[in-house]
Scaffold this active site. Structure first.
Site, PDB file in Angstrom:
ATOM      1  N   ASP A  71      -1.528  -5.444  -2.398  1.00 32.10           N
ATOM      2  CA  ASP A  71      -1.868  -5.171  -3.796  1.00 32.10           C
ATOM      3  C   ASP A  71      -0.658  -4.622  -4.541  1.00 32.10           C
ATOM      4  O   ASP A  71       0.268  -4.069  -3.936  1.00 32.10           O
ATOM      5  CB  ASP A  71      -3.050  -4.200  -3.902  1.00 32.10           C
ATOM      6  CG  ASP A  71      -2.813  -2.870  -3.196  1.00 32.10           C
ATOM      7  OD1 ASP A  71      -2.199  -2.861  -2.123  1.00 32.10           O
ATOM      8  OD2 ASP A  71      -3.232  -1.821  -3.738  1.00 32.10           O
ATOM      9  N   GLU A 136      -3.654   0.000  -1.415  1.00 31.43           N
ATOM     10  CA  GLU A 136      -2.749   1.134  -1.253  1.00 31.43           C
ATOM     11  C   GLU A 136      -2.475   1.765  -2.601  1.00 31.43           C
ATOM     12  O   GLU A 136      -2.392   2.978  -2.721  1.00 31.43           O
ATOM     13  CB  GLU A 136      -1.426   0.678  -0.616  1.00 31.43           C
ATOM     14  CG  GLU A 136      -0.591   1.842  -0.051  1.00 31.43           C
ATOM     15  CD  GLU A 136       0.367   2.449  -1.053  1.00 31.43           C
ATOM     16  OE1 GLU A 136       0.953   3.502  -0.762  1.00 31.43           O
ATOM     17  OE2 GLU A 136       0.556   1.888  -2.148  1.00 31.43           O
TER      18      GLU A 136
HETATM   19 ZN   LIG Z   1       4.011   0.440  -2.130  1.00 30.92          ZN
END
Ligand SMILES: [Zn+2]
Length: 381
Positions: A71, A136
């Site tokens: 992501d 994340e």
């Molecule tokens: Zn990163």
């Protein structure tokens, strides 16, 4: 300019997939296809709306893991970019696109490093794993933390983990992060008694009551840090109180603060010292804590040694070990006992408009990753 570089072209393919957190947008399928072709066993691990996968190759021996995220943060206004954020473009040797540095370049380098390594050592000793998430940059609830729980339930113990976060400052490989500070947040409500400003003896002003305690907290010395960590810092990020009227003493004050802490203190010690100060000031308060991550440190050991040597062999550069910067998913992996470090491209433009990475650095990074595998899995075997 290596326009035929497999690492560069894979990075470009990943950038084209618009994986704004927590979307994966097909990035993981691209990665697992390449890993399957190398003989990795793939386990897709979707938790709620978050795609993750675990992949492993090899039967026995120590386990080396590449960890990372597909992501990316939102692009912001695409008009502000010199070229569209999800259409990779090379200008003056730099590859532009959202995620170029954080961290699709690293993901591509991991894949090509493993491809080269497996071609040279098809029967390599030990095991190679991939722990990849698409959450994340977001809340990070259904990402690495859940995969780590799943691995523990399978009795999988990671020996060495390389997180591909962009760690470098001026030249690729000049800095590796061998730890991170801890992060501890506090949500404090200080109660007073609402009243008219003209009749303060009938009220109790929570701002006045809290201010001396906050001053003491802001001025406190928590520790001296150590060779790897700067001293622990306390910062107030929000103070909210008052009704908006000029003539009303508010009933309560809401304060949010955060510690970034070293391995010289524990979160319990910080909590106890904070509460002791609040109590000494006789505050009527409620305090909620949230620990976002314990500090971790991977000291001298095989992983750090292998990374330092691999960078020297590939680039001729000396490497600095650092624990600066924000938190990363390494905080979820280190508590399992794994040696963890972060090594990736230059971080100067991450999360910015016109995020970019030096196109040549992608091959260098792939070479460094491959040499780390060779040092850990082949030379020590
Ligand atoms: Zn990163």
């Amino acid at each position: 300019m290596p326009h035929d570089s497999p690492t560069l072209s894979l990075t470009q393919e990943l950038i084209r997939r618009r994986s704004v957190t927590p979307e994966d947008a097909g990035c993981q399928a691209l990665m697992t296809e390449r890993l399957s072709a190398l003989g990795f066993d793939i386990t897709p691990l979707r938790f709620d709306d978050v795609d993750n996968f675990w992949a492993v190759r090899g039967d026995s021996g120590p386990l080396f893991v590449f960890a990372g995220h597909t992501d990316v943060v939102p692009s912001g206004n695409p008009e502000d970019w010199a070229s569209p954020p999800f259409e990779p473009e090379i200008r003056d040797g730099m590859l532009y696109g959202r995620g170029a540095a954080d961290m699709k370049g690293s993901l591509a380098a991991m894949i090509t490093a493993v491809e080269a390594f497996v071609a040279a050592h098809p029967e390599h000793p030990g095991r190679i794993g991939f722990l990849i998430t698409s959450d994340e940059e977001g809340v990070a609830v259904n990402g690495t933390v859940k995969v780590v729980e799943w691995l523990q339930a399978q009795n999988e113990q990671i020996d060495w983990c390389l997180v591909g976060e962009p760690s470098s400052t001026n030249l690729v490989g000049d800095v590796i992060k061998n730890g991170r500070r801890g992060s501890l947040g506090g949500w404090l409500e200080v109660y007073g008694k609402q009243g008219h400003v003209a009749y303060p003896h009938l009220a109790a002003n929570p701002i006045h009551l809290a201010a001396p305690a906050l001053a003491e907290l802001a001025g406190a010395h928590w520790d001296n840090g150590n060779d790897f960590f700067p001293p622990t810092s306390f910062q107030i990020s929000n103070i909210n109180s008052g009704t908006g009227a000029t003539n009303v003493i508010p009933g309560s004050a809401h304060i949010i603060f955060n510690f970034r802490f070293s391995t010289e203190v524990t979160d319990d010690e910080l909590k106890a010292r904070t509460e002791a100060i609040l109590k000494r000031h006789n505050l009527n308060y409620e305090l909620e804590w949230k620990l976002s991550g314990q500090p971790f440190l991977t000291g001298e050991g095989e992983l750090v040694e292998a990374a330092v040597a691999a960078i020297r062999d590939e680039t001729g550069r000396d490497t600095e070990l650092s624990t600066a910067g924000g938190t990363s998913d390494g905080r979820f992996i280190a508590p399992t006992g794994a040696q963890v470090l972060e090594l990736g491209p230059i971080n100067a433009t991450i999360h910015q408009v016109n995020e970019c990475v030096n196109a040549d650095d992608l091959d260098t990074l792939s070479g460094i990753y491959r040499r780390i595998l060779e040092r850990l899995l082949v030379k020590t075997a």
